[in-house]
Structures are given as C-alpha cells and as structure tokens.
Design an enzyme around this catalytic site. Structure first.
Site, PDB file in Angstrom:
ATOM      1  N   TYR A  53       7.117  10.388 -14.300  1.00 30.71           N
ATOM      2  CA  TYR A  53       6.298   9.246 -15.544  1.00 30.71           C
ATOM      3  C   TYR A  53       7.793   8.861 -14.894  1.00 30.71           C
ATOM      4  O   TYR A  53       8.508   8.622 -15.194  1.00 30.71           O
ATOM      5  CB  TYR A  53       6.432   9.523 -16.654  1.00 30.71           C
ATOM      6  CG  TYR A  53       4.825   9.410 -16.888  1.00 30.71           C
ATOM      7  CD1 TYR A  53       4.330   7.774 -17.038  1.00 30.71           C
ATOM      8  CD2 TYR A  53       4.188  10.788 -17.603  1.00 30.71           C
ATOM      9  CE1 TYR A  53       2.081   8.236 -17.072  1.00 30.71           C
ATOM     10  CE2 TYR A  53       3.032  11.327 -18.013  1.00 30.71           C
ATOM     11  CZ  TYR A  53       1.888   9.427 -17.593  1.00 30.71           C
ATOM     12  OH  TYR A  53       0.481   9.425 -17.849  1.00 30.71           O
ATOM     13  N   GLU A  55       7.194   4.713 -15.940  1.00 30.27           N
ATOM     14  CA  GLU A  55       6.918   3.071 -17.120  1.00 30.27           C
ATOM     15  C   GLU A  55       7.905   2.634 -16.490  1.00 30.27           C
ATOM     16  O   GLU A  55       9.676   2.084 -16.711  1.00 30.27           O
ATOM     17  CB  GLU A  55       6.338   3.399 -17.964  1.00 30.27           C
ATOM     18  CG  GLU A  55       4.951   3.416 -17.828  1.00 30.27           C
ATOM     19  CD  GLU A  55       5.299   4.854 -18.906  1.00 30.27           C
ATOM     20  OE1 GLU A  55       5.983   5.684 -17.998  1.00 30.27           O
ATOM     21  OE2 GLU A  55       4.212   5.820 -19.529  1.00 30.27           O
ATOM     22  N   ASP A 199      -5.580 -12.671  -0.818  1.00 31.26           N
ATOM     23  CA  ASP A 199      -6.067 -11.747  -1.060  1.00 31.26           C
ATOM     24  C   ASP A 199      -6.809 -11.223   0.534  1.00 31.26           C
ATOM     25  O   ASP A 199      -7.201 -11.935   1.265  1.00 31.26           O
ATOM     26  CB  ASP A 199      -6.871 -11.415  -1.542  1.00 31.26           C
ATOM     27  CG  ASP A 199      -7.914 -10.012  -2.159  1.00 31.26           C
ATOM     28  OD1 ASP A 199      -7.113  -9.215  -0.851  1.00 31.26           O
ATOM     29  OD2 ASP A 199      -8.637  -9.863  -2.553  1.00 31.26           O
ATOM     30  N   THR A 226      -4.420  -4.289  -0.797  1.00 32.56           N
ATOM     31  CA  THR A 226      -4.536  -3.186  -0.046  1.00 32.56           C
ATOM     32  C   THR A 226      -3.381  -2.729   0.810  1.00 32.56           C
ATOM     33  O   THR A 226      -3.415  -3.264   1.362  1.00 32.56           O
ATOM     34  CB  THR A 226      -5.608  -2.682  -0.340  1.00 32.56           C
ATOM     35  OG1 THR A 226      -6.658  -3.025   0.942  1.00 32.56           O
ATOM     36  CG2 THR A 226      -6.675  -2.736  -1.289  1.00 32.56           C
ATOM     37  N   LYS A 229      -6.181  -0.234   4.656  1.00 39.85           N
ATOM     38  CA  LYS A 229      -7.142  -0.185   5.283  1.00 39.85           C
ATOM     39  C   LYS A 229      -6.277  -0.369   6.295  1.00 39.85           C
ATOM     40  O   LYS A 229      -6.189   0.411   7.119  1.00 39.85           O
ATOM     41  CB  LYS A 229      -8.068  -1.544   5.012  1.00 39.85           C
ATOM     42  CG  LYS A 229      -8.336  -2.032   3.142  1.00 39.85           C
ATOM     43  CD  LYS A 229      -9.292  -2.579   2.913  1.00 39.85           C
ATOM     44  CE  LYS A 229      -9.960  -2.401   1.463  1.00 39.85           C
ATOM     45  NZ  LYS A 229      -9.457  -2.992  -0.011  1.00 39.85           N
ATOM     46  N   ARG A 235      -3.549   4.576  -0.228  1.00 40.51           N
ATOM     47  CA  ARG A 235      -4.400   3.961  -1.535  1.00 40.51           C
ATOM     48  C   ARG A 235      -3.697   3.605  -2.207  1.00 40.51           C
ATOM     49  O   ARG A 235      -3.434   4.022  -3.512  1.00 40.51           O
ATOM     50  CB  ARG A 235      -5.535   4.664  -1.653  1.00 40.51           C
ATOM     51  CG  ARG A 235      -6.689   6.085  -1.018  1.00 40.51           C
ATOM     52  CD  ARG A 235      -7.411   6.304  -1.573  1.00 40.51           C
ATOM     53  NE  ARG A 235      -8.514   4.570  -1.530  1.00 40.51           N
ATOM     54  CZ  ARG A 235      -9.027   4.422  -0.689  1.00 40.51           C
ATOM     55  NH1 ARG A 235      -9.134   5.413   0.713  1.00 40.51           N
ATOM     56  NH2 ARG A 235     -10.452   3.658  -0.583  1.00 40.51           N
TER      57      ARG A 235
HETATM   58  N1  DSN Z   1     -14.396  -1.617  -0.925  1.00 37.26           N
HETATM   59  C1  DSN Z   1     -13.792  -1.985   0.557  1.00 37.26           C
HETATM   60  C2  DSN Z   1     -14.271  -2.950   1.632  1.00 37.26           C
HETATM   61  O1  DSN Z   1     -14.939  -1.826   1.733  1.00 37.26           O
HETATM   62  O2  DSN Z   1     -14.309  -4.149   1.766  1.00 37.26           O
HETATM   63  C3  DSN Z   1     -13.419  -3.334  -0.804  1.00 37.26           C
HETATM   64  O3  DSN Z   1     -12.606  -3.799  -2.072  1.00 37.26           O
END
Ligand code: DSN
Length: 417
Positions: A53, A55, A199, A226, A229, A235
């Site tokens: 943990y 925080e 974003d 994120t 991707k 993730r």
């Molecule tokens: N789920 C993602 C996508 O497929 O673009 C976005 O949050």
C-alpha cells in the site's frame, strides 16, 4: 509465461489462462485499443509490488516501507517525462476514464463549460457523453466531423469556442483515423482563454515512437493517455501536465480526491513498457503500425468497403458498412467466428444507435506486434471481405477460421510460449 505454481495450486484458473492464451494466439486481434505486452512487462506486473500500500506520492507516503516503491514510481515518472517531453507526470490513475475524471475534477467546477468530440463522431464517453459522469457534471458542448468527410470540423470548434467561451477544450478520440490538428486546437483555446486538454490514449505509442505529432509539442496544458494501447504497457494511465500548479491540483485530485492506494505492480509494468518505448526499435514498430493500417485501408477500399474519411493517418480505420448492407454488431460477431476480433463502431452522423452501429473499427497495433507487415494485411483484408460476402454461412466462417489459425501460428505472441 512459464507457470510454476498455478497448475498444481489452482488448476481451474490455470486452465482458463491457457484457454485465453490459445484464443489470443490462434486469432487475429484487430480491436484498435488492444495489444500484446512483452514478457518483461508481464513479469513486472506480477511482482511483489502487488503487496504494497502506498497512498501518497514519492517521498510523502502515508504508510511505512515505501522506499523501494518511491524508486519504481519515480523511475516510471522519469521515463514518461523523457519519452513524451513533458514537465510533470502522475502515473497513479487506474485507467483512462479515471485519469480524465481526475483532470476535470482538478481543473473544473461542476457546471463549467467544456468542448469535446461527440461519441458517434469518434469521441469517448468521458469526453462529455450525456450518460457519462462527465456529461452529467459539466456543461459539455460537443463538436463533430464536417458533413460526410469524417474529418473534425475545426471551423465548428472555433465557432463553438467563440460562442460558449469554454473553460476547457478536450481534443481526443477513440474511433478517429486522421491526424488531430493539435496546433489549431491550441490556437482556438488560446483565443478564448480555455485550458487545453488532450486525450491521446489511442495514439500515445505512435507519438512516443515519433510516427505522428502530439499535443505536448503544440503546447497543451494537460495530456492523458492509457498505457496499454499503442504504448503497449501494463493497463494504467499517465496524466502529463505543463505547469506545476496544474500538476499539484491533478495529484491531489487522483489522491486523496478520487483514489486510494495506487497499483505499484502495474506502475512497475508501465515503467518497463516506457523503457521499451524509449528504444529505437519502438520507433520502427510505431511506423509499421501506420503502414499496416494504410495498407489494410487500401485493400478494403479496393474491395468496395467504404472507409470513413477515405483512409487513415494512424493505427485504425472505421469502416462504414451501410453500402454493404451489413450491421456492425452482427458483422463483428461473424468476424469473431472466423477468428478475427474487431469492434463495432458508430460512423459520423450514424442513423443507428450506438448499440446497433453502422460500422466497425479495425486496428493494427496487435498484429504489428506479432511481426505482420503490409503483405499480411492483403491476406487479412481478403478474409474480412470473404466474411462480408457470406456472413450467415457458418461453414464459410469455420473454413476461414481454420485458415486464420494456420496463418496466425507463424506469428508468435509475446508472452505466450
Ligand atoms: N475501450 C477503449 C477503446 O476501445 O477505444 C476506450 O476506452
């Protein structure tokens, strides 16, 4: 991965992991937001950082025993700064939507006016959709694509900005295949004194790999992404900001504002992925993703498919299936039966609702990770076309699945041995 303990300790879970490994290995992963992480990222994610943990932030934690955690989180932050050329980074947000939520929570008050891209023109739920927390809490005004072009209407963005004087302009997408004009977004925002928030979840890996330009060099105030991707990491998410005041507010918004203990094992996996993205090979990878998407787009166009905006500058294409008379959801189900994983997608000005959209979205990041190049995209387009020609014929789909499996076996998936 080599599993030493699970086979004996929990054969049920182990069997499911093997089943999922087979699914990922035998099929073609074309969901634009998915990818395969390296075995090194997988190892870091399953490390003992899981047990801690922590925080707070580096040097200021609520619990004892965080001296090593500080080092791993600090390393992730330093690598992110180097990779993206940003001044401040928070690596604790659990994923993309929580990261976006933290930005709004930090920099806006409920009811503030914000501009964002419409979901059915390629935007994201967290960019102000009425059913999302963001759409319910802030006064989102949504911009879209120009007519049938499939390209964001920057004149409309400018007009809406002048009319509504937003406190923030959100630039970003999850189903849009063209370069975003970050520079014009910034100019428009500056002209009305709005905060610029990008974003880049979908294209972060392409920006990190220097295959396309990003919003940080255009001077955006805040950028989220994120990490799993095109960036091909564990993730989670990064929140990058330009000035210290905003960075402090964002840190406070993430913790204690919205979250508790950060997932340090995931942050370790993000650190590993950022290290990989700093290597020259990653730039080759990022460029190949785009070449593959462009080849796939050309091949599908030649087979009579209608590609939104006529092509792509990034890792994805959105296919408008109306001329083929194929519903998006049923078509992705048929592709799935043929071993090809894709997602249904709305198209700009879609006459159908999001649950029955008129298109599909296809991406090349995962196939490119397996080593596929333009030649393989010709074959992939051929299978997609064969599914479209006889979507109801289960024998046709089963035959394609067999061919896909034989083909896929030639391209190893990292982390699946
Ligand atoms: N789920 C993602 C996508 O497929 O673009 C976005 O949050």
């Amino acid at each position: 991965m080599d599993y030493k303990y699970l086979p004996d300790m929990d054969s049920e879970v182990f069997a499911l992991i093997k089943e999922e490994e087979n699914r990922q290995r035998n099929g073609l992963e074309m969901i634009a937001s998915e990818n395969y992480v390296s075995p090194a990222v997988l190892e870091a994610m399953s490390s003992v950082f899981q047990n801690k943990y922590s925080e707070g932030y580096c040097g200021k934690r609520y619990y004892a025993g965080n001296e090593v955690v500080d080092k791993i989180e600090g390393l992730a932050i330093e690598r992110a700064k180097k990779l993206f050329g940003c001044n401040f980074v928070n690596v604790q947000a659990l994923s993309g939507s929580p990261a976006n939520l933290a930005v709004y929570f930090a920099l806006l008050n409920p009811g503030d006016t914000v501009l964002g891209l419409k979901l059915n023109h390629g935007g994201h739920l967290s960019h102000g959709h009425p059913i999302n927390f963001t759409g319910k809490t802030y006064n989102f005004i949504q911009y879209g694509c120009k007519g049938e072009t499939g390209i964001v209407d920057m004149d409309e963005v400018e007009k809406l900005a002048k009319e509504h004087k937003p406190k923030m302009i959100v630039a970003g997408f999850s189903a849009y295949s063209r370069d975003f004009d970050w520079v014009r977004f910034k100019q428009i925002a500056d002209s009305v004194g709005a905060i610029t928030f990008a974003d880049i979840a979908h294209v972060a890996g392409l920006i990190a790999g220097k295959a396309i330009k990003g919003p940080i060099e255009a001077g955006f105030d805040v950028v989220t992404t994120t990490t799993h991707k095109t960036l091909r990491g564990a993730r989670g998410a990064l929140i990058m900001s330009k000035d210290e005041e905003a960075a402090k507010k964002i840190d406070k918004a993430v913790f204690p504002g919205l979250q508790g203990g950060p997932h340090e094992h995931i942050i370790a996996g993000i650190a590993v992925a950022l290290g990989e993205a700093l290597k020259p090979e990653f730039q080759t990878y990022a460029k190949q993703i785009i070449l593959n998407a462009q080849k796939l787009s050309d091949e599908l166009l030649a087979k009579g498919f209608n590609i939104v905006s006529g092509g792509t500058d990034n890792h994805l294409i959105v296919v408008d299936l109306r001329n083929k008379n194929l519903p998006g959801k049923e078509f992705t189900d048929a592709l799935d039966k043929a071993g090809i994983s894709a997602s249904a997608s709305t198209v700009p000005n879609d006459p159908n609702p999001p649950m029955k959209p008129s298109g599909i979205r296809l991406g090349t990041p995962a196939l490119t990770t397996r080593g596929m190049k333009e030649a393989e995209m010709i074959q992939v387009a051929e299978w997609i076309s064969r599914v479209a020609d006889d979507m109801e014929n289960l024998a046709n789909l089963a035959a394609i699945k067999q061919e896909v499996e034989t083909f896929a076996a030639k391209f190893p998936v990292p982390g699946i041995f």
